[in-house]
Design an enzyme around this catalytic site. Structure first.
Site, PDB file in Angstrom:
ATOM      1  N   GLN A  47       0.721  -1.286   0.203  1.00  0.00           N
ATOM      2  CA  GLN A  47      -0.127  -0.083   0.045  1.00  0.00           C
ATOM      3  C   GLN A  47       0.853   1.202  -0.063  1.00  0.00           C
ATOM      4  OE1 GLN A  47      -2.567   2.439  -0.548  1.00  0.00           O
ATOM      5  NE2 GLN A  47      -3.850   1.141   0.558  1.00  0.00           N
ATOM      6  N   ARG A  49      -0.231   4.280   0.017  1.00  0.00           N
ATOM      7  CA  ARG A  49      -0.706   5.418   1.091  1.00  0.00           C
ATOM      8  C   ARG A  49      -0.366   5.282   2.555  1.00  0.00           C
ATOM      9  NH1 ARG A  49      -5.017   8.653  -0.243  1.00  0.00           N
ATOM     10  NH2 ARG A  49      -5.437   7.143  -1.714  1.00  0.00           N
ATOM     11  N   GLU A  89      -9.069  -0.512   1.411  1.00  0.00           N
ATOM     12  CA  GLU A  89      -8.452  -0.285   2.691  1.00  0.00           C
ATOM     13  C   GLU A  89      -9.189   0.580   3.393  1.00  0.00           C
ATOM     14  OE1 GLU A  89      -4.545   0.512   5.476  1.00  0.00           O
ATOM     15  OE2 GLU A  89      -4.139  -0.426   3.380  1.00  0.00           O
ATOM     16  N   GLU A 122      -4.225   1.303  -8.357  1.00  0.00           N
ATOM     17  CA  GLU A 122      -5.644   1.903  -7.733  1.00  0.00           C
ATOM     18  C   GLU A 122      -5.482   3.284  -6.999  1.00  0.00           C
ATOM     19  OE1 GLU A 122      -9.241   0.049  -4.660  1.00  0.00           O
ATOM     20  OE2 GLU A 122      -6.995   0.003  -4.351  1.00  0.00           O
ATOM     21  N   ARG A 126      -6.191   8.152  -7.745  1.00  0.00           N
ATOM     22  CA  ARG A 126      -7.035   9.021  -6.969  1.00  0.00           C
ATOM     23  C   ARG A 126      -6.111  10.352  -6.416  1.00  0.00           C
ATOM     24  NH1 ARG A 126      -8.306   4.328  -3.656  1.00  0.00           N
ATOM     25  NH2 ARG A 126     -10.315   3.634  -4.364  1.00  0.00           N
TER      26      ARG A 126
END
Length: 291
Positions: A47, A49, A89, A122, A126
């Site tokens: 991940q 982020r 998540e 993904e 964003r």
């Protein structure tokens, strides 16, 4: 939407790419959805982020509480019956806050590279990723798929310079990257600091930016000063006046004070004083225009 990127990164036209869309998508590939224990799910190790807004998670939790889970999360099964998140998540964190025991999920059989690619891509779709998280995602995709910056740019539909400028930020000291993550400085501040090569100089200027709240323009000006330090002017020693009267000494001091006043107006006045046997000579050179 992640479907076209799945093919571009070698994930094939498999159904799982349809499920890795943004969390506001209201439909998903109608594969089998099962209820997975929330406590047996752990975050995706890839991940990108690192910062999740508690406020936005709370808003999402309220939406899920009111309307239910519109889109299931995507996981892959790991050892001992646990599950690693592939996508979703924020939804998982939201249902944790709601104290749900299970959550709707689709199980995928994906490799580490596929799992990492889906998670990275993904999140890149964003706008909430910080520039450091974005740069880290680009770097990981380059390493995993053995791509050049230009090849990655083509696959993501971005310019090569955009990718290069982001990744360059990862060469800055950890303290600078953390300051960007914490929103203490902007991306433009960080990009300006790249011009300084020495880590110590970067650290010192970062401290100055934070202490004095320097904007980007002030930071850039400070960098120019640091890279091109102006050598201090060495004042020319004035000869000592020997064997003259008190009145003569007062006269010379008055002349010097007057010249200082002229200099304060912006003129670069040049003076030269010489002590001869019969007289004391003062040569004054004043430019016709201010320097």
């Amino acid at each position: 939407m992640l479907h076209p990127f799945s093919r571009l990164f070698g994930l094939g036209d498999k159904p799982e790419s349809e499920d890795n869309q943004e969390e506001d998508v209201e439909s998903y590939n109608p594969d089998e959805v099962i209820q997975v224990p929330v406590s047996r799910i752990y975050p995706n190790r890839y991940q990108p982020r690192t910062i999740f807004s508690a406020e936005k998670i709370a808003e999402l939790a309220q939406t899920i509480h009111t309307h239910g889970m519109i889109q299931p999360i995507v996981v892959r099964q790991s050892e001992e019956g646990n599950y690693e998140l592939i996508a979703g998540e924020r939804r998982w964190r939201a249902v944790q806050s709601l104290e749900w025991e299970t959550v709707p999920a689709i199980i995928r059989n994906m490799t580490d590279t596929q799992t990492a690619s889906v998670a990275l891509i993904e999140n890149l779709q964003r706008e909430e990723l910080s520039v450091i998280e974005e740069a880290t995602a680009y770097q990981k995709l380059i390493e995993m798929h053995e791509l050049t910056q230009e090849a990655l740019a083509q696959r993501l539909g971005k310019s090569q310079s955009t990718i290069a400028n982001k990744i360059r930020l990862l060469k800055l000291p950890e303290s600078v990257q953390q300051a960007v993550l914490d929103k203490k400085i902007t991306e433009r501040h960080a990009r300006a600091l790249i011009a300084l090569k020495e880590p110590e100089a970067i650290e010192n200027l970062l401290a100055e930016i934070l202490e004095e709240d320097l904007n980007v323009k002030q930071t850039e000006e400070r960098i120019v000063q640091m890279k091109n330090p102006k050598e201090p002017d060495t004042p020319k020693k004035k000869p000592k006046i020997k064997g003259i009267s008190k009145d003569m000494r007062i006269a010379m001091n008055t002349i010097r004070q007057s010249l200082d006043m002229v200099k304060e107006t912006g003129f670069e006045v040049e003076t030269d004083e010489e002590d001869y046997e019969d007289y004391y000579q003062v040569t004054i050179k004043i430019p016709k225009k201010k320097q």
